[in-house]
Design an enzyme around this catalytic site. Structure first.
Site, PDB file in Angstrom:
ATOM      1  N   ASP A  64       0.849  -1.194   0.000  1.00  0.00           N
ATOM      2  CA  ASP A  64       0.000   0.000   0.000  1.00  0.00           C
ATOM      3  C   ASP A  64       0.886   1.245   0.000  1.00  0.00           C
ATOM      4  OD1 ASP A  64      -3.016   0.873   0.505  1.00  0.00           O
ATOM      5  OD2 ASP A  64      -1.719   2.203   1.662  1.00  0.00           O
ATOM      6  N   GLU A  66       1.942   5.212  -0.106  1.00  0.00           N
ATOM      7  CA  GLU A  66       1.496   6.585   0.139  1.00  0.00           C
ATOM      8  C   GLU A  66       2.333   7.472  -0.774  1.00  0.00           C
ATOM      9  OE1 GLU A  66      -1.166   7.170   1.861  1.00  0.00           O
ATOM     10  OE2 GLU A  66      -1.259   5.077   2.525  1.00  0.00           O
ATOM     11  N   ASP A 163      -2.185   1.475  -7.065  1.00  0.00           N
ATOM     12  CA  ASP A 163      -0.780   1.316  -6.672  1.00  0.00           C
ATOM     13  C   ASP A 163       0.084   0.770  -7.804  1.00  0.00           C
ATOM     14  OD1 ASP A 163      -0.802   1.524  -3.377  1.00  0.00           O
ATOM     15  OD2 ASP A 163      -2.651   0.691  -4.194  1.00  0.00           O
ATOM     16  N   HIS A 221      -4.599   5.533   5.989  1.00  0.00           N
ATOM     17  CA  HIS A 221      -3.676   6.235   5.082  1.00  0.00           C
ATOM     18  C   HIS A 221      -2.244   6.270   5.599  1.00  0.00           C
ATOM     19  CE1 HIS A 221      -6.942   7.188   2.471  1.00  0.00           C
ATOM     20  NE2 HIS A 221      -7.554   7.937   3.353  1.00  0.00           N
ATOM     21  N   ASP A 226      -2.247   0.445   6.840  1.00  0.00           N
ATOM     22  CA  ASP A 226      -3.196  -0.033   5.828  1.00  0.00           C
ATOM     23  C   ASP A 226      -2.866  -1.466   5.420  1.00  0.00           C
ATOM     24  OD1 ASP A 226      -4.573   2.335   5.903  1.00  0.00           O
ATOM     25  OD2 ASP A 226      -3.847   3.089   3.984  1.00  0.00           O
TER      26      ASP A 226
END
Length: 253
Positions: A64, A66, A163, A221, A226
Site C-alpha cells: 500500500d 502513500e 498502486d 492512510h 493499511d
C-alpha cells in the site's frame, strides 16, 4: 523416596514455556508473549491451518503506497512510503515486513494536506532512499525471502488498482526506470471482497472492515497500517472459505 522422585522427574519432564516475538524486519513491535508448550503450539497451528482453504499462492505480498498529494493534483506524484507484508498463504499470518519511506525528488517538500492525510512529516522522508534505491532494496528483500525462486508462488495484493496500475508505472516512466515483472500482476482486494460478499466496498478499507466486523488497526492512510488492515481482511475472508485469485490483467511495459 529421593530415587522415586528422580524417576518421576525423568519420566515427566517439566512443560516448557515458549516465548516468541514477531521477528519481522523493519517495524517490529517487539512484544514478547508467553505461549503454551511446543506440542500445544503445534496442535493449535495445525488446527488453524485445517480451518483455512487451500490457496493458489504460497505467499501474498500486501502493498500500500502513500504518495505526495495536495488539495489539487501534484505532477508528478511520487511515492513516499513503500511497505510490503509477506503473508503466508497457508496460515494467513505475516512472516516478514519490508518498509521504507522514500524521498521525493520533483516535489521534495511535503504539503500540509499530505502530512495531515498520511501522518508522514518532512523529517520522515528527508535522507531516505529514492524510488530507484527503494526498488533495489525490495529486490534484495524478495531474494532474501526466497520470493524470486520460480518454484515459490506469490502475488501482490493492493486495495484497488491504483498502486500497481497507475502509481508505480507512472513514476517509473517519469524516471526512466523499468518496472520489475513481479509488480505487473496483483489482486485488487476490493474486487476480491465484492466476489466474496456480493457488494462493492464503496468506502474502501473501512467499508470492508465494517462488512467483516473487523476493527481498524492504527491510522488510515498510513501505508504500513493499511497493509496490516488489508492482511486482517484477507485472513477473515480466507477463514470464511474464500480463495484468492489474480484480478489484474498482466501489464506489459
Amino acid at each position: 523416596m529421593r530415587l522415586l522422585q528422580r524417576c518421576v522427574q525423568i519420566l515427566l519432564p517439566p512443560q516448557r514455556t515458549v516465548f516468541s516475538t514477531e521477528s519481522l524486519c523493519g517495524l517490529c513491535q517487539g512484544s514478547v508473549r508467553p505461549r503454551l508448550s511446543s506440542n500445544s503450539l503445534l496442535r493449535a497451528s495445525v488446527a488453524g491451518m485445517a480451518s483455512l482453504p487451500q490457496q493458489r499462492y504460497q505467499y501474498f505480498l500486501v502493498l500500500d503506497f502513500e504518495a505526495t498529494c495536495d488539495t489539487t493534483p501534484i505532477q508528478p506524484q511520487e511515492i513516499i512510503e513503500f511497505p510490503i507484508l509477506k503473508l503466508n498463504g497457508q496460515t494467513m499470518e505475516i512472516e516478514s515486513i519490508f518498509h521504507t519511506y522514500v524521498q521525493p525528488v520533483y516535489n521534495p517538500q511535503l504539503t500540509p494536506f499530505c502530512t495531515e492525510l498520511t501522518g508522514i512529516i518532512q523529517s520522515m522522508v528527508e535522507g531516505q532512499p529514492t524510488l530507484q534505491q527503494a526498488l533495489q532494496m525490495v529486490a534484495e528483500w524478495m531474494d532474501k525471502e526466497n520470493l524470486l525462486n520460480p518454484d515459490v508462488s506469490s502475488v501482490f495484493v493492493t486495495c484497488g488498482d491504483w498502486d500497481l496500475k497507475t502509481m508505480l508505472p507512472g513514476q517509473c516512466q517519469h524516471l526512466g526506470l523499468q518496472v520489475p515483472d513481479y509488480f505487473k500482476q496483483w489482486i485488487n482486494l476490493k474486487k476480491a471482497y465484492s466476489f466474496a460478499m456480493g457488494s462493492w466496498p464503496k468506502g474502501g478499507l473501512p467499508a470492508m472492515q465494517e462488512g467483516l466486523s473487523l476493527k481498524q488497526e492504527g491510522r488510515l492512510h498510513s501505508g504500513i497500517d493499511d497493509c496490516r488492515n488489508i492482511a486482517n481482511i484477507m485472513k477473515e475472508m480466507a477463514r470464511r472459505g474464500f480463495v484468492f485469485k489474480q484480478t489484474s490483467p498482466r501489464i506489459e511495459t
